[in-house]
Enzyme design. Structure first.
Site: not given
Length: 299
Positions: A16, A206, A208, A239
């Site tokens: 996803r 989460h 990055h 993103c």
């Protein structure tokens, strides 16, 4: 003396979050094969797809087909940004959904054209109904540390947003360093506060890897008793609403670090790298993560 858990859970977000903004269209067949390969590597929790408007995210236009044809194993999450997305997901058989809100008003506005408060007001009745219907709900908290438009986020603001979600009965909080600007000290401090405030809610970190500090941040979160981590096979993702943000931390690098520290994940590292190798030809950029390079050189 380090405090480390015996095991940790990886929530794979590659199908996803990793593919959502991929420039090349990845076929449904190749997405399903990617998911199957990840499952065969031992991944038990995964974000499969997103029920969003194909106009805005064409890569996710096959969400219904993905959910209809995927092998049913483990917890299978789908992202649902609004009531329309939630209804479409439920009609397709989803039993675990993810909603998302940015702590930063500016980021939230640029992402979904609503302020944070407007998003929360819209989500409250939806989440209450989902929980009444027995659906697993994961709340994704974007820009929990830093925002590309507003700068550093006050920890109190992140905790306040999480408190609202917990009050509505969500099962999981996925707290995101959306632009990869967090430091290990910030990771430890925020997750320590979150774990103390919400001990009965699944807490997921989460990260990055914009500044190559994601693994350090994960280690710091481990020290704060977090044992659930989002990651993306091959480090895929990023993103479009967060300037400068790069992909998610690579699952293969996270799994390797955890295994080297004696923390079990249930994931076979070689089979995981094999899954990356099989999806690599269908994405725009070559995969260049540490463990994947080693895997290819060894092979």
């Amino acid at each position: 003396m380090f405090i480390l858990p015996n095991s940790a859970t990886i929530i794979e977000v590659g199908p996803r979050d990793g593919l959502q903004n991929e420039a090349k269209v990845v076929s449904t067949e190749h997405k399903l094969q990617f998911i199957e390969n990840l499952q065969q590597a031992g991944v038990q929790e995964m974000e499969l797809t997103s029920f969003v408007s194909p106009k805005w995210v064409p890569q996710m236009a096959d969400a219904k087909d993905i959910l209809a044809n995927v092998e049913k194993t483990g917890r299978q999450l789908v992202l649902t940004p609004n009531e329309k997305g939630i209804n479409a997901a439920l009609e397709s058989g989803a039993r675990a959904v993810a909603v998302f809100v940015g702590v930063s008003n500016t980021f939230n506005k640029k992402n979904i054209n609503k302020t944070t408060d407007e998003s929360m007001k819209a989500l409250k009745p939806l989440i209450l109904q989902l929980k009444q219907d027995g659906v697993f709900v994961r709340a994704c908290i974007s820009t929990a540390f830093h925002c590309p438009f507003e700068g550093a986020i006050e920890p109190e603001d992140t905790l306040s947003l999480c408190q609202q979600f917990v009050g509505w009965g969500v099962d999981e909080l996925s707290v995101a360093d959306t632009i990869g600007m967090a430091t290990p000290t910030e990771s430890y401090e925020l997750f320590s506060q979150l774990k103390e405030a919400f001990p009965d809610v699944l807490m997921t970190a989460h990260f990055h890897d914009t500044r190559k500090m994601a693994l350090a941040n994960i280690f710091a979160a481990l020290q704060a008793s977090v044992d659930r981590f989002d990651s993306s096979a091959g480090g895929l993702g990023g993103c479009p609403f967060a300037p400068g943000a790069t992909g998610n931390v690579a699952t293969e690098d996270v799994v390797n670090m955890l295994h080297q520290m004696g923390i079990e994940t249930g994931i076979d590292l070689d089979r995981l790298c094999e899954a990356v190798q099989k999806i690599e030809p269908y994405v725009s950029n070559p995969v260049d993560t540490g463990m994947y390079r080693l895997y290819k050189n060894r092979a």
